[in-house]
Design a protein around this motif. Structure first.
Motif, mmCIF file in Angstrom:
data_model
loop_
_atom_site.group_PDB
_atom_site.id
_atom_site.type_symbol
_atom_site.label_atom_id
_atom_site.label_comp_id
_atom_site.label_asym_id
_atom_site.label_seq_id
_atom_site.Cartn_x
_atom_site.Cartn_y
_atom_site.Cartn_z
ATOM 1 N N LEU A 1 0.823 -1.207 0.000
ATOM 2 C CA LEU A 1 0.000 0.000 0.000
ATOM 3 C C LEU A 1 0.859 1.260 0.000
ATOM 4 O O LEU A 1 0.531 2.240 -0.671
ATOM 5 N N THR A 2 1.934 1.255 0.764
ATOM 6 C CA THR A 2 2.910 2.341 0.727
ATOM 7 C C THR A 2 4.297 1.753 0.947
ATOM 8 O O THR A 2 4.462 0.760 1.660
ATOM 9 N N ALA A 3 5.293 2.370 0.335
ATOM 10 C CA ALA A 3 6.698 2.006 0.539
ATOM 11 C C ALA A 3 7.462 3.321 0.677
ATOM 12 O O ALA A 3 7.684 4.019 -0.310
ATOM 13 N N LEU A 4 7.826 3.665 1.897
ATOM 14 C CA LEU A 4 8.380 4.980 2.193
ATOM 15 C C LEU A 4 9.846 4.890 2.580
ATOM 16 O O LEU A 4 10.221 4.100 3.457
ATOM 17 N N ALA A 5 10.687 5.695 1.942
ATOM 18 C CA ALA A 5 12.074 5.823 2.380
ATOM 19 C C ALA A 5 12.065 6.441 3.771
ATOM 20 O O ALA A 5 11.444 7.493 3.996
ATOM 21 N N TYR A 6 12.745 5.781 4.706
ATOM 22 C CA TYR A 6 12.696 6.205 6.105
ATOM 23 C C TYR A 6 14.008 5.812 6.763
ATOM 24 O O TYR A 6 14.501 4.702 6.547
ATOM 25 N N PRO A 7 14.615 6.696 7.566
ATOM 26 C CA PRO A 7 15.939 6.394 8.116
ATOM 27 C C PRO A 7 15.891 5.297 9.175
ATOM 28 O O PRO A 7 14.928 5.202 9.944
ATOM 29 N N PRO A 8 16.933 4.490 9.258
ATOM 30 C CA PRO A 8 17.002 3.444 10.294
ATOM 31 C C PRO A 8 16.851 3.991 11.706
ATOM 32 O O PRO A 8 16.309 3.308 12.588
ATOM 33 N N SER A 9 17.312 5.221 11.947
ATOM 34 C CA SER A 9 17.197 5.812 13.285
ATOM 35 C C SER A 9 15.744 5.947 13.723
ATOM 36 O O SER A 9 15.452 5.979 14.925
ATOM 37 N N GLY A 10 14.821 6.032 12.765
ATOM 38 C CA GLY A 10 13.407 6.157 13.096
ATOM 39 C C GLY A 10 12.732 4.836 13.382
ATOM 40 O O GLY A 10 11.542 4.803 13.722
ATOM 41 N N VAL A 11 13.487 3.746 13.255
ATOM 42 C CA VAL A 11 12.938 2.404 13.477
ATOM 43 C C VAL A 11 13.638 1.708 14.637
ATOM 44 O O VAL A 11 13.000 1.107 15.498
ATOM 45 N N ASP A 12 14.957 1.801 14.656
ATOM 46 C CA ASP A 12 15.759 1.101 15.654
ATOM 47 C C ASP A 12 15.434 1.593 17.065
ATOM 48 O O ASP A 12 15.600 2.759 17.389
#
Length: 301
Positions: A150-161
């Motif tokens: 549905l969506t594929a968003l470029a997002y930094p690893p710092s926002g996930v880890d």
């Protein structure tokens, strides 16, 4: 030497200056000393930076510091501080985008698919946060993403880890909301240059199969492609999502308590779409008809 060649040559020298753990440590020290405390922070003394970095040999330390001065570090009467390029290097590293060591397997979250209503799952890999419906075809029809995306968003690893995938899902869609609204206003938030806006509609003869990322890659008609004319940044979204800060769209979202991010995007993606010459018409659940033209001007009937 042409302009692009000169630019590449300058960039090569800049990257070469960063090819040292000691120099990166110097930038880290200066960031902590002259940026994090605030805009009025004092400059850092030579001895302070040297102590932070842990290099005892003064000659070796001076050599590495000198390689950074002018391009990434400013020398002043009171010491040293980071220039804006130096700050950006530290920010880039803190975002973790130079690494690919963060991944999260697909997990179901408490959010429904705007196409079929089924629960969606979210995953993170190689710098992209992907939202997928396991029960329908999704939005994107491309071999680079799993079926049902549905969506594929470029997002930094710092926002996930260390954050949690559901929180990352919410934050990523809030950030993309802000990003597309800036681009819909004609300004690229990454480089500050002009943005071209193109309504994507598969049955418009001037748009069908319009190159990479064209309308033939999506199962939803009437999307808008926002393309930076300089850095090449591209976003594709719903036109009413891109114009969420303007009336009449802003008033509609506010009246219904639809928060920036996924909620607004998912709401309009469920609306019926009709393609007309030079515009796209959407019908909201209250019976309203929303017309969007090629300049992203929105009128409501």
């Amino acid at each position: 030497m042409d302009t692009s060649a000169a630019s590449r040559s300058g960039d090569t020298l800049a990257f070469a200056a960063l090819d040292s753990e000691v120099r990166l440590a110097i930038l880290d020290s200066l960031y902590e000393r002259t940026v994090e405390p605030g805009p009025l922070a004092s400059d850092a003394a030579y001895s302070t930076i040297k102590s932070d970095v842990g290099v005892e040999d003064s000659g070796r330390f001076s050599y590495h510091l000198h390689r950074l001065v002018d391009r990434f570090v400013r020398k002043t009467d009171d010491g040293y501080r980071l220039s804006e390029p130096g700050r950006e290097v530290v920010r880039l590293r803190r975002r973790g985008v130079l690494r690919e060591d963060v991944s999260v397997e697909a997990r179901r979250i408490d959010t429904g698919c705007y196409r079929c209503g089924a629960g969606v799952e979210v995953s993170y890999e190689r710098g992209y946060l992907t939202t997928r419906c396991p029960d329908c075809s999704g939005l994107i029809d491309h071999e680079l993403v799993p079926e049902g995306t549905l969506t594929a968003l470029a997002y930094p690893p710092s926002g996930v880890d260390g954050v949690g995938i559901e929180t990352a899902f919410e934050r990523a869609h809030v950030l993309i909301d802000q990003h597309v609204r800036a681009m819909a206003a004609g300004v690229c938030p990454d480089c500050g240059r002009d943005v071209t806006m193109t309504l994507e509609a598969a049955d418009r003869p001037d748009r069908a199969g319009d190159g990479p990322g064209g309308s033939d890659r999506f199962t939803h008609d009437g999307l808008v492609r926002l393309s930076c004319d300089h850095c090449g940044q591209r976003r594709i979204t719903h036109p009413l999502h891109a114009t969420a800060d303007r009336d009449p769209v802003a008033g509609y979202f506010a009246d219904r308590g639809l928060a920036p991010g996924w909620d607004r995007f998912a709401a309009v993606m469920a609306w019926e779409t009709t393609i007309r010459p030079g515009c796209v018409v959407f019908e909201s659940p209250d019976g309203g008809r929303w017309t969007v033209d090629d300049d992203l001007a929105v009128t409501r009937e």
